[in-house]
Write an enzyme that holds these catalytic residues in place. Structure first.
Site, PDB file in Angstrom:
ATOM      1  N   CYS A 267       3.548  10.186   0.617  1.00 50.74           N
ATOM      2  CA  CYS A 267       4.458   9.186   0.023  1.00 50.74           C
ATOM      3  C   CYS A 267       4.197   9.220  -1.472  1.00 50.74           C
ATOM      4  CB  CYS A 267       4.154   7.804   0.572  1.00 50.74           C
ATOM      5  SG  CYS A 267       4.339   7.686   2.336  1.00 50.74           S
ATOM      6  N   SER A 268       4.706  10.205  -2.151  1.00 55.73           N
ATOM      7  CA  SER A 268       4.162  10.532  -3.465  1.00 55.73           C
ATOM      8  C   SER A 268       4.815   9.822  -4.647  1.00 55.73           C
ATOM      9  CB  SER A 268       4.246  12.038  -3.697  1.00 55.73           C
ATOM     10  OG  SER A 268       5.588  12.444  -3.715  1.00 55.73           O
ATOM     11  N   ALA A 269       6.053   9.376  -4.505  1.00 57.74           N
ATOM     12  CA  ALA A 269       6.782   8.867  -5.682  1.00 57.74           C
ATOM     13  C   ALA A 269       6.322   7.456  -6.078  1.00 57.74           C
ATOM     14  CB  ALA A 269       8.275   8.844  -5.389  1.00 57.74           C
ATOM     15  N   GLY A 271       4.508   9.113  -8.363  1.00 54.40           N
ATOM     16  CA  GLY A 271       3.647  10.248  -8.701  1.00 54.40           C
ATOM     17  C   GLY A 271       2.340   9.908  -9.391  1.00 54.40           C
ATOM     18  N   GLY A 272       2.027   8.625  -9.496  1.00 51.64           N
ATOM     19  CA  GLY A 272       0.786   8.219 -10.167  1.00 51.64           C
ATOM     20  C   GLY A 272      -0.440   8.856  -9.528  1.00 51.64           C
ATOM     21  N   ASP A 291       8.262  12.942  -0.481  1.00 47.64           N
ATOM     22  CA  ASP A 291       8.809  11.584  -0.512  1.00 47.64           C
ATOM     23  C   ASP A 291      10.159  11.610   0.196  1.00 47.64           C
ATOM     24  OD1 ASP A 291       7.886   8.887  -2.100  1.00 47.64           O
ATOM     25  OD2 ASP A 291      10.038   8.898  -1.739  1.00 47.64           O
ATOM     26  N   ASP A 318      11.828  12.675   5.205  1.00 46.08           N
ATOM     27  CA  ASP A 318      11.255  11.495   5.851  1.00 46.08           C
ATOM     28  C   ASP A 318       9.978  11.945   6.572  1.00 46.08           C
ATOM     29  OD1 ASP A 318      10.487   9.482   7.539  1.00 46.08           O
ATOM     30  OD2 ASP A 318      12.519   8.950   8.145  1.00 46.08           O
ATOM     31  N   ASP A 334      -0.094   6.982   1.138  1.00 44.54           N
ATOM     32  CA  ASP A 334      -0.018   5.794   0.274  1.00 44.54           C
ATOM     33  C   ASP A 334       1.267   5.072   0.689  1.00 44.54           C
ATOM     34  OD1 ASP A 334      -0.847   4.127  -1.815  1.00 44.54           O
ATOM     35  OD2 ASP A 334       0.461   5.139  -3.243  1.00 44.54           O
ATOM     36  N   CYS A 387      -0.700  -1.136  -1.429  1.00 40.53           N
ATOM     37  CA  CYS A 387      -0.935  -2.064  -2.539  1.00 40.53           C
ATOM     38  C   CYS A 387      -0.621  -3.482  -2.065  1.00 40.53           C
ATOM     39  CB  CYS A 387      -0.120  -1.679  -3.771  1.00 40.53           C
ATOM     40  SG  CYS A 387       1.631  -1.583  -3.484  1.00 40.53           S
TER      41      CYS A 387
HETATM   42  C1  SAM Z   1       3.718   2.865  -2.428  1.00 45.06           C
HETATM   43  S1  SAM Z   1       4.932   4.016  -2.872  1.00 45.06           S
HETATM   44  C2  SAM Z   1       3.938   5.421  -3.271  1.00 45.06           C
HETATM   45  C3  SAM Z   1       3.345   5.364  -4.641  1.00 45.06           C
HETATM   46  C4  SAM Z   1       2.776   6.711  -5.084  1.00 45.06           C
HETATM   47  N1  SAM Z   1       1.822   7.236  -4.145  1.00 45.06           N
HETATM   48  C5  SAM Z   1       2.129   6.621  -6.439  1.00 45.06           C
HETATM   49  O1  SAM Z   1       0.913   6.446  -6.512  1.00 45.06           O
HETATM   50  O2  SAM Z   1       2.848   6.705  -7.430  1.00 45.06           O
HETATM   51  C6  SAM Z   1       5.583   4.483  -1.334  1.00 45.06           C
HETATM   52  C7  SAM Z   1       6.545   5.642  -1.381  1.00 45.06           C
HETATM   53  O3  SAM Z   1       6.806   6.015  -0.029  1.00 45.06           O
HETATM   54  C8  SAM Z   1       8.121   6.512   0.047  1.00 45.06           C
HETATM   55  N2  SAM Z   1       8.501   6.473   1.465  1.00 45.06           N
HETATM   56  C9  SAM Z   1       8.908   5.412   2.191  1.00 45.06           C
HETATM   57  N3  SAM Z   1       9.118   5.772   3.466  1.00 45.06           N
HETATM   58  C10 SAM Z   1       8.836   7.085   3.545  1.00 45.06           C
HETATM   59  C11 SAM Z   1       8.890   8.038   4.583  1.00 45.06           C
HETATM   60  N4  SAM Z   1       9.278   7.686   5.804  1.00 45.06           N
HETATM   61  N5  SAM Z   1       8.558   9.322   4.301  1.00 45.06           N
HETATM   62  C12 SAM Z   1       8.179   9.682   3.050  1.00 45.06           C
HETATM   63  N6  SAM Z   1       8.123   8.812   2.030  1.00 45.06           N
HETATM   64  C13 SAM Z   1       8.444   7.546   2.270  1.00 45.06           C
HETATM   65  C14 SAM Z   1       8.907   5.616  -0.867  1.00 45.06           C
HETATM   66  O4  SAM Z   1      10.070   6.260  -1.311  1.00 45.06           O
HETATM   67  C15 SAM Z   1       7.897   5.357  -2.001  1.00 45.06           C
HETATM   68  O5  SAM Z   1       8.141   6.258  -3.036  1.00 45.06           O
END
Ligand code: SAM
Length: 449
Positions: A267-269, A271-272, A291, A318, A334, A387
Site C-alpha cells: 500500500c505504497s502511495a 510513497g513516504g 497501490d 488491488d 501499511d 496510522c
Molecule cells: C496509509 S496509505 C499508505 C501510505 C504509504 N505507505 C506512505 O507511507 O506514504 C494506504 C494506501 O493504501 C492504498 N490501498 C487501499 N486499498 C488498497 C488495496 N486493496 N490494494 C492496494 N492498495 C490499497 C490506498 O490507495 C493508500 O494509498
C-alpha cells in the site's frame, strides 16, 4: 453578482471551503490544495487560509457551543455562509490573538452583509461583540454531570470517539490525547542518505535560517516546527529531504530493509515509506511498490524520482485481489485505516469517520495481510502498520491473522526500535500525547516455517 465573487481573500475562501467540507464530506486538504495552487493569494495569505480552515475544523464543536450560547440557540438554523463566517471570526478571536478583535468582527459582518443582507449582518455583529465582551466568562459544559460531553465540546471531538477513549484510557489520559490532537502539527523531515546526511542537511537549513531540533527517535530526522511552504524549498525539490512523521519513519526502521533485498510495499502511495525503504537499501536490490489507484501510484513515482531511486517497480493493482506467489524478503502492509492517529494533521477525519468504518476497514486489512503471507519467503518478514490507535484495526487484526497462520510469529520490536515506543506485546504503538508524534501501530511478523 455571482456567488463565487463573494468568496475573496483568505477569510472568504475559508468560508467557501468550510461550506463544502460540511456539505459534501470532501477532504479538507484536497479543497485547500486547489486554492493553494491558484495565484489568487500570496504566500502569507495562503498560510492564513490554511490556519483558518484547519483551526475551524479542529475546534468546530467548541466554537459552535460558544456561538450557540450567545445566539440563544439560533445558530444551527443559520445558513452555512453565516455559520462559517462566524466560526472563522471566533476562531481568530480565541486563537489568533495578534489580530485586533474589531478586524475579525468587521470582516465577518461585511462578508455576511454582502452575501445575506443587513439583518443577518446585524445578528453576526451583535453575537460576536457580545462574545468579545464576555471572553473571560465563556460557557463551558459541566464536567461532573457529563464528562464525555464535557471533553467532547471542550476539545472538539465527536462524542462516540471520546466515549471509546475514556473507556480505554480513562478521563485524564483521554484529555491529554484530545489536547495533543488539537496542537498545530510539527513538520518533520528525513535527510535523504542517497544525497546527503543529517548533519549536512542541518547546515543547509542553518544557511536558510530554518530552525530545527534533532529527532530523539531517529538519527536521520529533523523536527522543523510549524514551517509552512516546506514543499517550495529548493532542497526539497532537489531531493535532499522528504517530509515524514517520526511514527512513519519508525515503521520502516522496524521493517529494517537491507541493500540487495527484495521488498514489496503493498500500500505504497503517496510513497513516504517506499522512499525511506529505498534510501536504507542504498538503491540496491528491488522494491515493488503496489497501490490500488494509478493516480496515487503516480505520486510514489514522482517521489522516487525526486529522491533518486532507480530500483522501484510500480504496480497499480488491488492487493487484496492479486493471486500470486512470491519470495520477497520483506513485505510492508501499511494498511488503509481510520487515521485516528493523524488527527493533528487531518482534523476533518474526526468528523467524517463513523464506528462502522472501522469494521469495514478490518476486512480489507486482513485481506491485505493474507496477500502478504503469500508473497513473503520462508524466514522472511511482514510489517503490518497503520496510522490509527484503534485496537480493532491493530493488534486485533494481527491476532486474527496469527490464529489462521501459525507459520508466522511476532518478533519483538525492541530489537529495532527505542523501547518507549514498544509495548509489552513486542509491537510498536505511538501516541501524540506520549511521544509527540502521530499515533500509529506496527508489528513485525516472521514467517518461521
Ligand atoms: C496509509 S496509505 C499508505 C501510505 C504509504 N505507505 C506512505 O507511507 O506514504 C494506504 C494506501 O493504501 C492504498 N490501498 C487501499 N486499498 C488498497 C488495496 N486493496 N490494494 C492496494 N492498495 C490499497 C490506498 O490507495 C493508500 O494509498
Amino acid at each position: 453578482m455571482e456567488l463565487q465573487e463573494f468568496y475573496k481573500g483568505p477569510r472568504g475562501i475559508a468560508v467557501k471551503i468550510l461550506n463544502r467540507v460540511e456539505r459534501t464530506d470532501s477532504y479538507l486538504d484536497k479543497l485547500l490544495d486547489i486554492e493553494l495552487k491558484s495565484d489568487e493569494l500570496n504566500e502569507l495569505d495562503k498560510r492564513f487560509l490554511t490556519e483558518l480552515t484547519h483551526g475551524v475544523v479542529r475546534w468546530k464543536t467548541r466554537l459552535d457551543f460558544i456561538i450557540e450560547y450567545f445566539c440563544k440557540n439560533k445558530f444551527a438554523m443559520q445558513d452555512p455562509n453565516i455559520r462559517n463566517a462566524m466560526r472563522v471570526a471566533l476562531y481568530q478571536i480565541l486563537f489568533l490573538t495578534k489580530i485586533p478583535h474589531a478586524a475579525d468582527v468587521n470582516e465577518a459582518v461585511e462578508f455576511v452583509k454582502k452575501i445575506r443582507g443587513q439583518k443577518a449582518a446585524n445578528l453576526v455583529n451583535a453575537v460576536l461583540r457580545n462574545i468579545i465582551r464576555n471572553l473571560n466568562k465563556l460557557p463551558t459544559p459541566d464536567s461532573e454531570s457529563d464528562p464525555i460531553q464535557y471533553l467532547s465540546i471542550m476539545y472538539a471531538h465527536p462524542t462516540w470517539i471520546v466515549k471509546r477513549w475514556v473507556e480505554r484510557y480513562g478521563f485524564y489520559e483521554t484529555e491529554q490525547l484530545l489536547s495533543a490532537n488539537n496542537e498545530r502539527p510539527t513538520v518533520v523531515v528525513r535527510a535523504n542518505s542517497l544525497k546527503t546526511n543529517v548533519d549536512e542537511l542541518a547546515k543547509l537549513f542553518d544557511e536558510r535560517g530554518i530552525k530545527y531540533v534533532k529527532s530523539k527517535y531517529l538519527d536521520d530526522f529533523l523536527k522543523v516546527g510549524h514551517l509552512t511552504g516546506i514543499y517550495n524549498l529548493d532542497l526539497f525539490n532537489q531531493g535532499y529531504f522528504s517530509v515524514q512523521d517520526e511514527s512513519a519513519g519508525l515503521v520502516v526502521k522496524l521493517l529494517d530493509p537491507k541493500p540487495g533485498e527484495t521488498v514489496i510495499d503493498l500500500c505504497s502511495a503517496p510513497g513516504g515509506k517506499t522512499t525511506y525503504i529505498g534510501e536504507l537499501m542504498k538503491n540496491e536490490g528491488k522494491i515493488i511498490a503496489v497501490d490500488k489507484y494509478e493516480h496515487r501510484l503516480n505520486l510514489v513515482k514522482q517521489s522516487c524520482e525526486r529522491v533518486g531511486l532507480t530500483n522501484v517497480e510500480f504496480i497499480a493493482e488491488d492487493a487484496t485481489a492479486v493471486n500470486f506467489n512470491g519470495s520477497a524478503d520483506k513485505v510492508l502492509v501499511d494498511a488503509p485505516c481510520s487515521g485516528f492517529g493523524v488527527i493533528q494533521k487531518k482534523p476533518d477525519i474526526k468528523w467524517q469517520r463513523e464506528l462502522s468504518d472501522i469494521k469495514n476497514l478490518v476486512k480489507t486489512q486482513l485481506e491485505l495481510l493474507e496477500t502478504a503471507s503469500k508473497l513473503v519467503k520462508n524466514g522472511g518478514v511482514i510489517v503490518y502498520s497503520t496510522c490509527t490507535i484503534e485496537p480493532e484495526e491493530n493488534i486485533e487484526v494481527v491476532k486474527s491473522f496469527l490464529d489462521k497462520h501459525p507459520e508466522f510469529e511476532i518478533e519483538d520490536a525492541r530489537k529495532y526500535l527505542p523501547s518507549d515506543v514498544v509495548t509489552n506485546g513486542g509491537y510498536m504503538e505511538t501516541f501524540p500525547h506520549k511521544h509527540d508524534m502521530d499515533g500509529g501501530f506496527a508489528v513485525r511478523l516472521i514467517k518461521v516455517k
